[in-house]
Design a protein around this motif. Structure first.
Motif, PDB file in Angstrom:
ATOM      1  N   LEU A  22      -9.774   4.825  16.915  1.00 22.92           N
ATOM      2  CA  LEU A  22      -9.434   3.457  16.524  1.00 22.92           C
ATOM      3  C   LEU A  22      -8.040   3.049  16.995  1.00 22.92           C
ATOM      4  O   LEU A  22      -7.732   1.854  17.090  1.00 22.92           O
ATOM      5  CB  LEU A  22      -9.519   3.296  15.002  1.00 22.92           C
ATOM      6  N   SER A  23      -7.216   4.040  17.319  1.00 27.35           N
ATOM      7  CA  SER A  23      -5.848   3.732  17.759  1.00 27.35           C
ATOM      8  C   SER A  23      -5.822   2.983  19.090  1.00 27.35           C
ATOM      9  O   SER A  23      -4.815   2.378  19.448  1.00 27.35           O
ATOM     10  CB  SER A  23      -5.031   5.015  17.874  1.00 27.35           C
ATOM     11  N   ILE A  24      -6.942   3.002  19.858  1.00 28.69           N
ATOM     12  CA  ILE A  24      -6.960   2.309  21.148  1.00 28.69           C
ATOM     13  C   ILE A  24      -7.278   0.824  21.011  1.00 28.69           C
ATOM     14  O   ILE A  24      -7.143   0.068  21.970  1.00 28.69           O
ATOM     15  CB  ILE A  24      -7.974   2.951  22.120  1.00 28.69           C
ATOM     16  N   LEU A  56      -3.933   8.466   8.591  1.00 26.89           N
ATOM     17  CA  LEU A  56      -3.506   7.383   7.713  1.00 26.89           C
ATOM     18  C   LEU A  56      -2.265   6.687   8.244  1.00 26.89           C
ATOM     19  O   LEU A  56      -2.065   5.496   8.003  1.00 26.89           O
ATOM     20  CB  LEU A  56      -3.233   7.923   6.308  1.00 26.89           C
ATOM     21  N   ALA A  57      -1.439   7.434   9.001  1.00 27.38           N
ATOM     22  CA  ALA A  57      -0.163   6.894   9.466  1.00 27.38           C
ATOM     23  C   ALA A  57      -0.323   5.712  10.410  1.00 27.38           C
ATOM     24  O   ALA A  57       0.555   4.857  10.468  1.00 27.38           O
ATOM     25  CB  ALA A  57       0.647   7.992  10.148  1.00 27.38           C
ATOM     26  N   TYR A  58      -1.428   5.633  11.155  1.00 34.44           N
ATOM     27  CA  TYR A  58      -1.550   4.524  12.100  1.00 34.44           C
ATOM     28  C   TYR A  58      -2.708   3.576  11.779  1.00 34.44           C
ATOM     29  O   TYR A  58      -2.851   2.534  12.417  1.00 34.44           O
ATOM     30  CB  TYR A  58      -1.666   5.021  13.544  1.00 34.44           C
ATOM     31  N   LEU A  59      -3.539   3.903  10.789  1.00 35.93           N
ATOM     32  CA  LEU A  59      -4.576   2.959  10.393  1.00 35.93           C
ATOM     33  C   LEU A  59      -3.937   1.765   9.680  1.00 35.93           C
ATOM     34  O   LEU A  59      -2.924   1.903   8.992  1.00 35.93           O
ATOM     35  CB  LEU A  59      -5.594   3.640   9.481  1.00 35.93           C
ATOM     36  N   PRO A  90       1.591   6.446  -1.108  1.00 38.78           N
ATOM     37  CA  PRO A  90       2.226   5.392  -0.303  1.00 38.78           C
ATOM     38  C   PRO A  90       1.371   4.902   0.852  1.00 38.78           C
ATOM     39  O   PRO A  90       1.654   3.850   1.427  1.00 38.78           O
ATOM     40  CB  PRO A  90       3.510   6.050   0.194  1.00 38.78           C
ATOM     41  N   TYR A  91       0.314   5.624   1.202  1.00 42.34           N
ATOM     42  CA  TYR A  91      -0.557   5.206   2.299  1.00 42.34           C
ATOM     43  C   TYR A  91      -1.731   4.351   1.807  1.00 42.34           C
ATOM     44  O   TYR A  91      -2.478   3.799   2.606  1.00 42.34           O
ATOM     45  CB  TYR A  91      -1.066   6.427   3.065  1.00 42.34           C
ATOM     46  N   ARG A 206       5.746   2.366   3.335  1.00 37.26           N
ATOM     47  CA  ARG A 206       5.331   3.636   3.930  1.00 37.26           C
ATOM     48  C   ARG A 206       6.436   4.209   4.810  1.00 37.26           C
ATOM     49  O   ARG A 206       6.727   5.409   4.761  1.00 37.26           O
ATOM     50  CB  ARG A 206       4.064   3.421   4.761  1.00 37.26           C
ATOM     51  N   THR A 207       7.075   3.353   5.609  1.00 34.62           N
ATOM     52  CA  THR A 207       8.161   3.805   6.480  1.00 34.62           C
ATOM     53  C   THR A 207       9.317   4.367   5.669  1.00 34.62           C
ATOM     54  O   THR A 207       9.896   5.410   6.017  1.00 34.62           O
ATOM     55  CB  THR A 207       8.650   2.639   7.362  1.00 34.62           C
ATOM     56  N   GLU A 208       9.649   3.698   4.568  1.00 36.04           N
ATOM     57  CA  GLU A 208      10.720   4.190   3.706  1.00 36.04           C
ATOM     58  C   GLU A 208      10.362   5.546   3.117  1.00 36.04           C
ATOM     59  O   GLU A 208      11.210   6.436   3.013  1.00 36.04           O
ATOM     60  CB  GLU A 208      10.983   3.178   2.587  1.00 36.04           C
ATOM     61  N   PHE A 209       9.091   5.726   2.750  1.00 37.37           N
ATOM     62  CA  PHE A 209       8.639   7.020   2.230  1.00 37.37           C
ATOM     63  C   PHE A 209       8.774   8.102   3.291  1.00 37.37           C
ATOM     64  O   PHE A 209       9.276   9.201   3.020  1.00 37.37           O
ATOM     65  CB  PHE A 209       7.181   6.910   1.767  1.00 37.37           C
TER      66      PHE A 209
END
Length: 220
Positions: A22-24, A56-59, A90-91, A206-209
Motif C-alpha cells: 500500500l505504500s506505493i 502502522l508507521a506509514y499507513l 499512539p498509532y 505519533r511523531t512526538e511519540f
C-alpha cells in the motif's frame, strides 16, 4: 476513500505483503484522496494489535476493534481493558463497533476514555441493521451512543458495509445519534476536511511519540 482490510490474524484477510504494498499508492487518484490503512485486530487483554509497528508507521488510517477468532475473549473487565489499551496506542486513529455483542464490555468506561483521549468511537450502521442483526447489538449501540452523548467524546459514523450496495449507508446510525443527542460537532466525518485535519493531528502525536521512544523500527 479509506482502504481498511482486516489485519492478518483474521481468516481470509490479506497477508502483510498487501499492507506493505500500500505504500506505493499515490495520495490522490482521479481527484479522490486515498487513505490506505487497516482494520487491525486486538489480539490479547493488553490491547496489542496484529500489525507490526513498521506497517502502522506509514499507513494513513488505522481502525482498531475486537473480533472473534482474533481475540481470546475474557471477563467484562479484561475486554474493557483490552479495548481501552488499544485506544491508548499512539498509532490508533479510530475504534470500531464497540456495540457488537461478541464481548461484554463496560461501555461507559469506553465512552469516558474516548473523550479523555480524543479517539473517535464508531457508531456502526451494520450493527444497527436488521439485515445483520445480532443479539444485543442494537441495545449495546444505544448504550454506547448515550454515553458518548454524555461525555461528548468524538464519534465516527461507519457503514461497515461488507457489500457494495451498502457502502455509505448511515441512515440508522444517523437516526441513533439524533435520538440520543450526540451533537454534530462530535461527529468527525461530517466533512472530508475534518477527517483529514484529525488524521494530521494524530500523525503529529505519533511523531512526538516516536521521538521520545526512538525510531519506530526498534519496535518492529
Amino acid at each position: 476513500m479509506g482502504m481498511t482490510d482486516h489485519g492478518p490474524s483474521m481468516p481470509g484477510a490479506p497477508h502483510l505483503f498487501h499492507f506493505d504494498n500500500l505504500s506505493i499508492l499515490p495520495d490522490e487518484l482521479s481527484g479522490v484522496k486515498i487513505l490506505p490503512g487497516v482494520e487491525a485486530n486486538i489480539t490479547n487483554h493488553e490491547g496489542e494489535l496484529d500489525m507490526p509497528l513498521k506497517y502502522l508507521a506509514y499507513l494513513k488510517l488505522i481502525l482498531v476493534g475486537l473480533h472473534p477468532i482474533c481475540y481470546p475473549g475474557g471477563t467484562c473487565e479484561q475486554n474493557t481493558q483490552a479495548y481501552i489499551k488499544a485506544m491508548e496506542n499512539p498509532y490508533t486513529d479510530m475504534m470500531v463497533h464497540p456495540g457488537r455483542p461478541d464481548f461484554e464490555m463496560d461501555l461507559e468506561k469506553i465512552a469516558h476514555a474516548s473523550a479523555l483521549l480524543n479517539i473517535p468511537v464508531e457508531v456502526n450502521n451494520s450493527s444497527l441493521s436488521t439485515i445483520r442483526e445480532k443479539g444485543g447489538a442494537r441495545e449495546n449501540c444505544r448504550s454506547i451512543a448515550r454515553y458518548m452523548a454524555k461525555y461528548k467524546g468524538p464519534v465516527i459514523l461507519g457503514s461497515d458495509a461488507h457489500f457494495w450496495d451498502r457502502v455509505g449507508e448511515f441512515s440508522e446510525a444517523v437516526e441513533l445519534v439524533r435520538e440520543v443527542g450526540i451533537s454534530q460537532q462530535q461527529i468527525l466525518n461530517t466533512s472530508p476536511e475534518r477527517v483529514l485535519d484529525y488524521l494530521t493531528s494524530r500523525r503529529k502525536h505519533r511523531t512526538e511519540f516516536e521521538e521520545t521512544q526512538g525510531q519506530v523500527h526498534r519496535f518492529a
